[in-house]
Design an enzyme around this catalytic site. Structure first.
Site, PDB file in Angstrom:
ATOM      1  N   ASP A  85      39.908  41.688  38.383  1.00 49.25           N
ATOM      2  CA  ASP A  85      40.394  41.589  37.039  1.00 49.25           C
ATOM      3  C   ASP A  85      41.431  40.328  36.868  1.00 49.25           C
ATOM      4  OD1 ASP A  85      42.644  42.748  38.624  1.00 49.25           O
ATOM      5  OD2 ASP A  85      43.708  42.930  36.892  1.00 49.25           O
ATOM      6  N   GLU A 183      44.520  45.052  39.268  1.00 51.68           N
ATOM      7  CA  GLU A 183      45.642  44.450  40.357  1.00 51.68           C
ATOM      8  C   GLU A 183      46.797  43.786  39.527  1.00 51.68           C
ATOM      9  OE1 GLU A 183      47.725  41.693  43.030  1.00 51.68           O
ATOM     10  OE2 GLU A 183      47.021  41.306  41.028  1.00 51.68           O
TER      11      GLU A 183
HETATM   12 ZN   LIG Z   1      45.567  37.870  42.240  1.00 52.92          ZN
END
Ligand SMILES: [Zn+2]
Length: 416
Positions: A85, A183
């Site tokens: 992401d 993340e």
């Molecule tokens: Zn990163």
């Protein structure tokens, strides 16, 4: 030599921006699209155990090619992790990267137009650009982020694995690959089945410039404060109106201005007001709290609660509601006793002539969470700069250095 650049240029065209506090994983469907693409690529490289989950996790194994069974057993299975992401701050849709070849040290116009529209990447603002003179730099078109955080890591890991497959003469142990979603919004690789994945230890390739290595990071929490006001016609509101906007200002003023991200560095912690939204009726303030030191971190959380209590005592407990959550912890506590994992990466750098830049990370990684779950996972560089914004850039040579680094770690792990 490596396929890093081409892979990188492809992956950044997928919009995988994550969103905060989503109900499901991945938080956005684009992540699953890229996960499936990556799964297919890993399969076509001939990797084993390729799995893409509905939650956009991709895992695979490049099996050990060591023939001597005795030796094979002694070589650890090393994991390499990157997240798919991109950050929430700036859009990752329609990323149009371009490569500035043989950079001359001057200004790079990302986006042309009149003064208000022009976006220029300049060594006057970012002096470290000058370190890349003569190199090839990938930049944005000034409208989006680039996504080197962390698609550079994804490209590097796949390019390194591809190199191993093309060079069967290079001996290596089991190489475990994992790409994770969300993340940037603190999902923390929660759904990675560590046992099944089978790495003995791992590295995230999710750092900055060449040489960066980190096994210390922040302890982190987030807090959302909902403030309920009382709207009354402003002409007849004396003694009646409770303006949530001014209550929010009053609350935010309780935090020391010297303890913000803009006023701290190194091991200094902070409170950070991310957003302040609303009107007279109601306001929502979002904060993050950060500190490397575990005790100071706990004190900061207590202070946040005390500040809310202070306001509740003044305006009524139902007018201030706090939702505070731990996000991740400092991995340093978990690396203790496993220093050889850090040492392996440092020796790889030394052999490659890379000067290690040991940073107490002012952020967190999936590696911090994995370390706390028992899989020690320090973080190493991918080569990029200026993450989470339009000025993000990465040099092609740096990306290839990260691949060198991955291969050297695997080589040294066999020699040991
Ligand atoms: Zn990163």
């Amino acid at each position: 030599m490596y396929s890093t650049l081409n892979r990188f240029l492809k992956y950044v065209t997928y919009d995988t921006q994550s969103v905060d506090r989503a109900e499901q994983t991945p938080s956005t469907p684009g992540q699953l699209v890229l996960a499936e693409v990556l799964g297919k690529e890993l399969e076509s490289l001939g990797l084993m155990d390729v799995e893409v989950t509905p939650h956009a996790y991709v895992t695979a194994t490049c099996p050990s090619n060591i023939k001597d069974a005795n030796k094979k057993n002694k070589v650890p299975a090393i994991g390499f992790v990157a997240h798919i992401d991109t950050a929430t701050e700036v859009t990752g849709k329609d990323v149009k990267p371009s490569v500035v070849t043989n950079y001359d040290g001057g200004d790079i116009t990302l986006k042309d137009g009149d003064e208000s529209e022009r976006v220029v990447l300049s060594p006057k603002d970012f002096p470290y650009l000058l370190n890349y003179r003569g190199q090839d730099i990938v930049v944005t078109d000034g409208n989006t982020l680039l996504g080197a955080d962390n698609k550079a890591g994804v490209a590097e890991i796949i390019a390194g694995t591809e190199w191993l497959i093309q060079h069967p003469e290079i001996e290596h142990g089991d190489v475990k690959i994992a790409f994770t979603p969300d993340e940037e919004v603190g999902h923390l690789a929660k759904l990675l089945d560590i046992e099944k994945w089978g790495a003995d230890f791992a590295y995230t390739l999710d750092g900055g410039a060449v040489g960066e290595i980190c096994w210390e990071n922040f302890n982190a929490a987030s807090a959302v404060i909902d403030i309920k006001g009382r709207a009354v016609h402003p002409g007849k509101s004396k003694g009646l109106m409770l303006n949530a906007v001014t209550m929010g200002q009053e609350f935010n003023a309780l935090f020391p201005p010297s303890e913000t991200p803009a006023t701290t560095e190194g091991y200094e912690g902070y409170y950070h007001c991310l957003s302040f939204n609303g009107s007279v009726e109601g306001v929502t303030l979002k904060y993050i709290i950060r500190d490397h030191d575990t005790q100071k971190f706990e004190e900061r959380k207590k202070f946040m609660e005390k500040a809310v209590k202070w306001m509740q005592d003044k305006y009524g407990s139902d007018r201030f509601v706090i939702d505070m959550r731990d996000q991740y912890r400092n991995m340093a506590d978990k690396v203790k006793g496993h220093e050889e994992i850090v040492e392996l990466a440092l020796s790889a750098m030394r052999e490659l002539g890379i000067e290690p830049n040991i940073v107490p990370m002012r952020g967190g990684t999936d590696g911090a969470a994995l370390s706390w779950r028992g899989l020690v996972t320090p973080n190493i560089f991918t080569g990029g700069h200026n993450y989470h914004g339009k000025f993000e850039f990465i040099s092609v040579q740096s990306m290839d250095k990260a691949v060198d680094m991955m291969l050297k770690i695997l080589e040294l792990a066999v020699k040991k």
